[in-house]
Structure formats: structure tokens, C-alpha cells
Scaffold this motif. Structure first.
Motif, PDB file in Angstrom:
ATOM      1  N   CYS A   1      52.939  35.380  35.849  1.00 37.57           N
ATOM      2  CA  CYS A   1      53.591  34.558  36.448  1.00 37.57           C
ATOM      3  C   CYS A   1      53.466  33.032  35.747  1.00 37.57           C
ATOM      4  O   CYS A   1      54.206  31.912  36.106  1.00 37.57           O
TER       5      CYS A   1
ATOM      6  N   CYS B   1      46.740  38.477  35.281  1.00 37.64           N
ATOM      7  CA  CYS B   1      47.427  39.040  33.797  1.00 37.64           C
ATOM      8  C   CYS B   1      48.047  37.089  33.144  1.00 37.64           C
ATOM      9  O   CYS B   1      47.961  36.983  32.146  1.00 37.64           O
ATOM     10  N   GLY B   2      48.209  36.544  34.215  1.00 38.75           N
ATOM     11  CA  GLY B   2      48.501  35.235  33.731  1.00 38.75           C
ATOM     12  C   GLY B   2      50.187  35.084  33.894  1.00 38.75           C
ATOM     13  O   GLY B   2      50.510  33.949  33.364  1.00 38.75           O
TER      14      GLY B   2
ATOM     15  N   CYS C   1      56.158  39.830  37.934  1.00 37.43           N
ATOM     16  CA  CYS C   1      54.544  40.292  38.392  1.00 37.43           C
ATOM     17  C   CYS C   1      54.161  42.124  37.921  1.00 37.43           C
ATOM     18  O   CYS C   1      55.095  42.903  38.282  1.00 37.43           O
TER      19      CYS C   1
ATOM     20  N   CYS D   1      46.077  41.311  42.278  1.00 34.81           N
ATOM     21  CA  CYS D   1      46.644  40.655  40.854  1.00 34.81           C
ATOM     22  C   CYS D   1      45.341  40.892  40.457  1.00 34.81           C
ATOM     23  O   CYS D   1      44.207  40.754  40.513  1.00 34.81           O
ATOM     24  N   ILE D   2      46.213  40.866  39.004  1.00 30.83           N
ATOM     25  CA  ILE D   2      44.838  41.584  38.076  1.00 30.83           C
ATOM     26  C   ILE D   2      44.844  40.187  37.012  1.00 30.83           C
ATOM     27  O   ILE D   2      44.708  40.138  35.666  1.00 30.83           O
TER      28      ILE D   2
HETATM   29  S1  SF4 Z   1      52.014  37.729  36.929  1.00 33.09           S
HETATM   30 FE1  SF4 Z   1      50.375  36.358  38.330  1.00 33.09          FE
HETATM   31  S2  SF4 Z   1      49.857  37.251  40.418  1.00 33.09           S
HETATM   32 FE2  SF4 Z   1      51.302  39.201  39.359  1.00 33.09          FE
HETATM   33  S3  SF4 Z   1      49.204  39.193  38.802  1.00 33.09           S
HETATM   34 FE3  SF4 Z   1      49.915  38.454  37.256  1.00 33.09          FE
HETATM   35  S4  SF4 Z   1      48.694  36.866  37.528  1.00 33.09           S
HETATM   36 FE4  SF4 Z   1      48.728  38.171  39.357  1.00 33.09          FE
END
Ligand code: SF4
Ligand code: SF4
Lengths: 195, 635
Positions: B574, B571-572, B609, B568-569
Motif C-alpha cells: 500500500c 508487505c508494504g 491490500c 497486516c503482513i
Molecule cells: S498492503 Fe499495506 S496493509 Fe496490506 S498487508 Fe501490505 S503493508 Fe499491510
């Protein structure tokens, strides 16, 4: 105890889906079995989709309305810290509060549209409630091997607050009536957990 | 007799069974749904029960049964009555042969409805007598009395309860099935002068209805549930006329407000009138109540029905009693009453504080900001995936998303923000057309659940097709009426009696209307869904997409998803894009984490994701074209 002596007003509160309705049914069943008059009002409908929910329970004679007014509850059983704070104005002076320490985060807080600090809620309860029992829901879940019995763990703690107007055997009977056989042992343990 | 702990709606259902009801029809809607469900569950075997496709159908089915001499019950929520009002208005002119009770659940607040309409007012408008119970135990008795009145006066009657009675619980003494009244009926007897509504018959019957309702005012004045309670607040009750003279103020009230009033008096000296039949209004009893009073406070919810009736009585008889309530600003005009509201109003009215329980200090310190918890789509809800697919497909285009009534109204919330309008059952389809005719450059979508489609979506779709609209109809088919608790409907292939029946296919209905573009897709296949929406929305005319995936409440999860924290990076995406309640922030406050007790493994977050950090889910493969279900409802 003579049934006519008993007069208890109880609030159960939490977030839709946490099992407040089953807990309220267990108290009601136990009261019915003892011939104690019982009346409840519940939140049913849209709020069950993750909204704030509450049940008002009136045990005994002497009242007519299913809902109570502010300052009338002998006991608040809170499934969630913030929801408990929300219902606190209903507590009688000197009334008891049983609260689960585990917050349910609202989606609005997750997507950054609101903030919610559950620790602050617990502090607020500590500062304003003298008869407060905090139930460590995470530890209970770890001990019991299930998070699903939180409602019965809280009922156990409520029993020991002395404000439920019922005893452990009454609730055990109610659990036997309402809960599937295979979960009986687990629920009995949950009821005893806070001992 | 035996005792049971019953919900108000269960008590009403058992009361109807005890009254020998022969047929029950209805359409789900909070807070009325459990009445019909309980009848189905506790059916001694000889009662015909159906979920009708909407309230109008239910009203007509019940009327037909009552034409044969049977006792019929039809159930709905207050806005459902609007749908059923056409047959009811005329039915009152025709009357019934057996007994017919129209159960309408009103929703002060409103807690889960579009309006705060008052069925008591509807009673006056339609000339149909109204019964208004105050408690669960009373509702059990009162519905039996309502059947008696209906059978005796050959008219449909309203039994209208409000949420606190419908959804309250109480231990109630109920009859055993052997004690139920048995209503045997003669059958329909042909008589055009009675059953065929022509203007001549209408004018004749109109006069008879008015005459009967005038009589009912007197009859209801001696109906024991309409009652004067002399000084209920004082411990030692002075007897008779003396007590009445001593007291110069009164409270007139109804329903659960009667209970709030009794509990709020706490020693304050007032005379109380409880009105159990607001229409026709028990005028004589009201006169007796107002004898010697200077002022009356009316404590009621929704419309000021009692307040207007008393004001009228004062005018008619030249009484100088001041009537107060909603119209004078003493009681809130909207919203649900509470013990506080009633207590405050009584304090202001009597000028006396009641004996208070020892309270928490009134000034509890200001609590920290409390979380707002609007209801949200459940974790794993297929509607989320459907909305998200349309949102992605239409990015950057000028659109309007007309929503409808059901769980999917919750698609309005952030972050989906996919419900621009919502009015009433089926309305989204018409509204999309109106917008489209005025704004041809807007891509117009109407979202409708499957049950709502059957209830009131078909006529709107025919209208769109016939009148050359350009719009996309999106049917959200989730195999259950989720919001009201999983009722069957024509698409499910079963009835409330448990009978397996031929399913009505939404695809075939749409094709029969004439639509040539009708595509069915699994919303949990995100890429395919986005492609389908893009392709279909680009077609001219009226076209349809059916998103078919079962409600999470009627399926078992096949897996749970989890976030690989190493991948998980933070990125937020989801969290920010989906608003699934199962996705929360990790304790570091940055990376995503999944609450496995909520996650259903729908895989939607896995599919979006950017770094494939989420895995472990397994979505339900309700392949397109299988198992059409139910979905919309009057919440
Ligand atoms: S989409 Fe959610 S699970 Fe995937 S990298 Fe971003 S924060 Fe992490
Ligand atoms: S798989 Fe993802 S989107 Fe689906 S329920 Fe679980 S956390 Fe929510």
C-alpha cells in the motif's frame, strides 16, 4: 505600549495543510486591531499540497520588505521540527523559537527514498537555540481532545515567549473575529494550554 | 475610507472596483486568481464578472466591453498571456474607447509556473504600457491610475505584479463603495475605419502608437511613482543638488526589489531610482538619476529590462556610466531575488558592509539531512486512483503518458511516476500524437483535467481525430479546479456570479467530434477501472476514458480506513505503490498505519491490500455519468 516602539519580525513555518496561514491571519488581525502596521508574505499555490510552507510577518514600522533576511527574525513559530530547522538561519541572535514536537513524515521517506529523523531535529534545535519552547503536540491534542488546534496552542506558547509583541487578550479578540463561534471555547483553551 | 488587511490581489480587485470597472473576465492561474474572485465577492452589484474558458476568450470579452466605452479588466498569470497574445497584439493597434487593464501576475522563481517570462518584455514587444507595483498598498492606488492612463490614451495597459505583491498582505486604506468612481459609457458606435483591422489601418495606427509611446516616456518621467530617492540609506539626508553630487553610485530597481533595496541599504550611501513604468521607459528621469554617477547597479527580477534600458540611454546620450546587473553577472539571471541576494549584491557593489543586525553565528553547524517535501497529490485524491489504474492496466507495455497542467501534474512523483511529459495547457494531447506518428508501437496516452480540456483540449482532440492518430485521451474529471481554489467552468453548471447554467458535457463534445469509444468510469473502483483501460486502449484510433470522481476538497469523507495490525503482513504494497500521504509506517517501522486526520476513506488501499487488512473507508459514489466538474487549471 506605544505602537511605534514595536518592531517584530516573525516566521511561521510548517508543512502545507497544517494551518500556518490561519495562525498568521490571527496575529495580523490582532495587530491591525491595535493599529500596529503589519505586512506578511505567504506561500500559496502548489506547495500547499504537502510542501514546505512559511509566512514572514513584519509588525511595526521601520521596514519596507514583506520578506526578511537571514538573522532578522525575533521569533520562529515552527509547526514541524524539520521545517523549523530549515528556517533557523533567519533567527536573530538571542531570538526565540517555539516548535511542535510532532513530525510530518514526507511521502519520500515513507516509500524509502529518503530518511527523516525528527528526534535529531529537536536535538539540533536544543543545541543551537537558547530560547527554545518545545510544545508536546500529542499531549496538547490529548488534553484538548483535538489535533486541529495545534496552531492556536503554538500561538499561546509564542505569546509566552514575549516576542510576539501582543498579549493574550489581543489574540483572544482575533480568534473571536476569525474563528466560528462554536469553536471559540476550544480555541481559548488551546491558547491557554501552554500556561 | 476604511482600513482592511488585504492580500495584494484583493487590494488590486478593490482598486479596480474603486476605479469604476464595469466588466471583469479572466482565467484562473497562480498567482493571479484571487483578483477576479475578490471582484465577484465584493461586487457592488453592477459589475459583470466571468471566468472565461481561457485567457484568449477573456481578453476578447474585455476588449469588446472596452469598445463600448466601459472600463474592463482581464486577469491571468504570465503563461496565460501567451494564450491571450493573439487578440492583445492586434488590440494594441485598434485601441479601446473606455479603459482596459490587462492584469498579469508574473512568477519569479518560478514558484508555481512553467516559465520565468517577464510581462515587462511583453509590454515592449506588444507596445502596451506597463505598470509595476512594489507593494500591496501601492497596488491599490496604482491600478486606479492605470485605468486613468488607459482611458486617457485609449490603449490597453498592463498591470503586472509579481508573487510577493500578489500574495503579500498589508493593512490598506480603501474607499467605501459610495466613494467608487462611476464610469458611465456611451455604447458601441459603428465606425469601420476605427474597429476593423486592415493593413492600411495597421500601418497608420502603428505610427500613432510609436508617437504616443515616445510621448509617454516624458509623461512617465513625471509620474510620481517613478522616483529618485537620494541616499535613502543615510539617516541625515543632505538636501538637493549637494546630496546628488556627493553620491557617485546608484541602484535602479523595481517592484518588491525596491523594498528589498531600501531594507538592505543600512547606512550605505547610494542614490536609488525606482522604475514603476518600465515601458515606455522614463528616459528623462533616468538621465536626471545618472547625472554625476559613475556606476549603476540594476536590481530586478526576471528579464534585465531596466538594465537594458539604462544601457540604451547611456549609448543614446553618450554617458559614461557603467551599468551593471544581470548581464554583467552581478545579479542572478534566473530565480527569485531575496534579501540575501540583494544585500550581497549591494555589498559587492558598494564595497561596504551595511550595519548588520546582530546575527546568529554565521556558521550554524550543518543541520541533519532535511526532509525534501515536493508537493504531492492529497490523501484520497481520485487522480491517484486514475493514474494507478492506467499503470496497472498497461503494465509491461511500451507506453508514454503525456501529462498536462493542473494538480494531476503531481502524478509524476514516485511511486506513481505517471507523467512523462508536461509542457503547457492542453499540450499533452498534441504531444501524444507527435510521439505516436513517430513511434507507432508506443501506446500513447494524454491526461487532461476537465477545465484544461475546455480551455485548450478540444482543438487538439479534433486534430487527433481528423489526422487519424491512435491514442487514448484520459479526462480526469474531479468536479473542481482544485489547484487554484475551486473555480467553476463550463462543465460545472454554474458561473462565478452563482448562476445555474446548462452544463457542457465532455462525453457529448467528444462524441460530436466523432469519437465512438468514450467511456466514463469511477477511478475509485479499481478493478473496473483497470478493465476499462485495457479494453479502451486496445481499440484503434482516438478513444477516450473519463475518470469521474470529485476532488476531496469539495466532498466530505464518508468514512476513514484503518489497518488491522493483526492481519497486516507488512508487505508494504500500500505504501510502495500508492504514495498516499495518509499511509505511514507503524511505530514498529514495518506494518502500515493510517493517519486518520488525513485519510478520506477513498478505499483505494483497501482494494489493493493482498490480505484485506484495511477496512472502514467509504468512497464517494459519484456514479459514472453524474455531475461533471472542473479539474485542470493553470496552477
Ligand atoms: S498492503 Fe499495506 S496493509 Fe496490506 S498487508 Fe501490505 S503493508 Fe499491510
Ligand atoms: S483509504 Fe487509503 S488510499 Fe484512501 S485516503 Fe485513506 S489511506 Fe489513503
Amino acid at each position: 505600549m506605544c505602537k511605534n516602539d514595536l518592531n517584530k519580525s516573525i516566521i511561521l513555518c510548517g508543512v502545507g495543510g497544517q494551518g500556518t496561514i490561519l495562525a498568521s491571519r490571527l496575529i495580523a488581525t490582532a495587530a491591525m486591531d491595535k493599529d500596529i502596521p503589519i505586512r506578511t508574505a505567504e506561500t500559496i499555490g502548489m506547495a500547499q499540497r504537502g510542501g514546505s510552507v512559511f509566512s514572514h510577518l513584519r509588525l511595526g514600522e521601520g521596514t519596507n520588505s514583506p520578506l526578511m533576511g537571514k538573522g532578522e527574525a525575533d521569533l520562529i513559530i515552527g509547526f514541524e521540527p524539520g521545517e523549523t530547522v530549515r528556517q533557523l538561519p533567519f533567527l536573530k541572535k538571542g531570538g526565540a523559537v517555539v516548535v511542535s514536537s510532532r513530525p510530518v513524515m514526507p511521502v519520500s521517506a515513507m516509500i524509502g527514498k529518503a530518511s527523516y529523523d525528527a528526534a535529531q531535529m529537536i536535538e539540533y534545535l536544543k543545541a543551537n537555540v537558547t530560547r527554545l519552547t518545545i510544545v508536546d503536540a500529542d499531549r496538547a491534542a490529548a488534553d484538548l481532545g483535538s489535533a486541529k488546534t495545534l496552531n492556536v496552542v503554538l500561538l499561546g506558547a509564542a505569546l509566552r515567549s514575549g516576542e510576539l509583541g501582543l498579549d493574550e487578550a489581543d489574540l483572544e479578540n482575533a480568534i473571536r473575529e476569525k474563528v466560528p463561534e462554536k469553536f471559540l471555547e476550544l480555541n481559548k483553551k488551546a491558547l491557554a494550554w501552554s500556561r | 475610507m476604511h482600513k482592511e488587511f488585504l492580500m495584494g490581489n484583493e487590494a488590486i480587485a478593490l482598486g479596480a472596483l474603486a476605479a469604476g470597472v464595469n466588466l471583469v473576465a479572466g482565467y484562473p492561474g497562480t498567482p493571479s486568481t484571487e483578483v477576479l474572485e475578490t471582484i465577484a465577492k465584493r461586487n457592488p452589484g453592477n459589475v459583470y464578472v466571468e471566468w472565461s474558458i481561457n485567457e484568449k476568450a477573456g481578453m476578447e470579452v474585455a476588449a469588446g466591453a472596452a469598445y463600448t466605452g466601459a472600463r474592463a479588466l482581464v486577469t491571468m498569470k504570465q503563461v496565460g498571456l501567451n494564450v491571450a497574445s493573439d487578440p492583445l497584439m492586434s488590440l494594441e493597434y485598434i485601441g479601446v474607447k473606455g479603459g482596459m487593464v490587462v492584469l498579469v501576475a508574473d512568477d519569479p522563481g518560478p514558484i508555481s509556473s512553467q516559465t520565468e517570462q517577464d510581462t515587462r518584455t511583453f509590454g515592449m514587444f506588444s507596445k502596451v504600457p506597463v505598470f509595476d507595483p512594489a507593494s500591496v498598498a501601492e497596488a491599490y492606488e496604482m491600478i486606479q491610475e492605470a485605468f486613468e492612463f488607459s482611458s486617457k490614451y485609449k490603449t490597453p495597459v498592463f498591470f503586472r505584479a509579481t508573487t510577493r505583491v500578489d500574495h503579500g498582505y498589508e493593512a490598506v486604506e480603501v474607499k467605501d463603495p459610495e466613494e467608487y468612481y462611476v464610469n458611465s459609457y456611451e455604447g458601441f458606435v459603428k465606425d469601420p475605419s476605427r474597429w476593423v483591422i486592415f493593413p492600411r489601418l495597421s500601418v497608420k495606427n502603428h505610427a500613432l502608437i510609436e508617437k504616443r509611446n515616445a510621448e509617454l516616456k516624458d509623461v512617465f518621467s513625471s509620474y510620481p511613482r517613478n522616483q529618485i530617492v537620494a541616499e535613502p540609506g543615510t539617516a541625515a539626508k543632505p538636501e538637493g543638488a549637494q546630496a546628488q553630487r556627493a553620491c557617485r553610485i546608484g541602484i535602479a530597481t523595481q517592484g518588491v526589489n525596491f523594498m528589498y533595496t531600501l531594507d538592505s541599504l543600512r547606512g550605505r550611501n547610494v542614490r536609488v531610482l525606482r522604475v514603476a513604468t518600465p515601458f515606455p521607459f522614463p528616459e528623462k528621469l533616468a538621465l536626471e538619476f545618472m547625472e554625476g554617477l559613475d556606476e549603476v547597479l540594476c536590481i530586478e527580477e526576471l528579464d534585465p529590462v531596466i538594465e537594458r534600458a539604462l544601457t540604451y540611454v547611456c549609448g543614446k546620450y553618450g554617458l559614461s556610466v557603467k551599468i551593471r546587473g544581470k548581464l554583467t553577472g552581478d545579479i542572478p539571471l534566473s530565480g527569485e531575488n531575496s534579501m540575501e541576494i540583494v544585500d550581497k549584491a549591494i555589498t559587492a557593489f558598494t564595497g561596504e558592509q551595511g550595519e548588520r543586525p546582530e546575527q546568529m553565528p554565521d556558521a550554524l553547524p550543518q543541520p541533519p539531512a532535511l526532509p525534501v517535501r515536493p508537493p504531492v497529490l492529497c490523501a484520497g485524491c481520485p487522480h491517484r486512483a486514475s493514474f494507478y489504474a492506467v499503470k496497472c492496466a498497461m503494465k509491461g507495455l511500451k507506453t508514454i503518458y503525456c501529462g498536462d497542467i493542473g494538480c494531476y501534474t503531481l502524478g509524476n512523483a514516485a511511486p506513481l511516476d505517471m507523467c512523462d511529459t508536461c509542457l503547457c495547457m492542453g499540450a499533452g494531447i498534441g504531444i501524444a500524437q507527435g510521439v505516436m506518428h513517430m513511434e507507432p508501437d508506443t501506446k500513447c496516452f494524454a491526461f487532461v483535467g476537465d477545465s484544461t480540456f475546455f480551455a485548450s483540449g478540444i482543438t487538439g482532440t479534433v486534430n487527433a481525430f481528423y489526422n487519424q492518430a491512435d491514442m487514448t485521451l484520459v479526462v480526469l474529471d474531479n468536479s473542481t479546479t482544485a489547484m487554484t481554489g475551486h473555480q467553476p467552468h463550463p462543465g460545472t453548471g454554474r458561473t462565478v456570479m452563482g448562476q445555474a447554467v446548462e452544463k457542457v458535457s465532455i462525453e457529448r463534445v467528444l462524441r460530436a467530434i466523432g469519437l465512438t469509444v468514450v467511456e466514463t468510469v469511477d477511478p475509485l473502483d479499481h478493478k473496473l477501472s483497470v478493465e476499462t483501460v485495457k479494453r479502451v486502449a486496445a481499440e484503434p484510433g482516438v478513444k477516450a476514458i473519463i475518470f469521474r470522481s470529485p476532488c476531496i476538497a469539495v466532498t466530505k469523507p464518508k468514512g476513514r480506513s484503518g489497518v488491522d495490525a493483526a492481519k497486516c503482513i507488512a508487505c508494504g504494497k500500500c505504501i510502495r505503490e500508492l504514495g498516499c500521504p495518509a499511509i505511514i509506517l507503524d511505530s514498529d517501522g514495518k506494518k502500515a498505519k493510517i493517519d486518520t486526520s488525513l485519510c478520506t476513506g477513498c478505499t483505494l488501499c483497501e482494494q489493493i491490500c493482498p490480505v484485506k487488512a484495511i477496512s472502514g473507508g467509504a468512497k464517494n459514489d459519484t456514479a459514472a455519468g453524474t455531475d461533471p466538474g472542473k479539474g485542470g487549471c493553470h496552477v
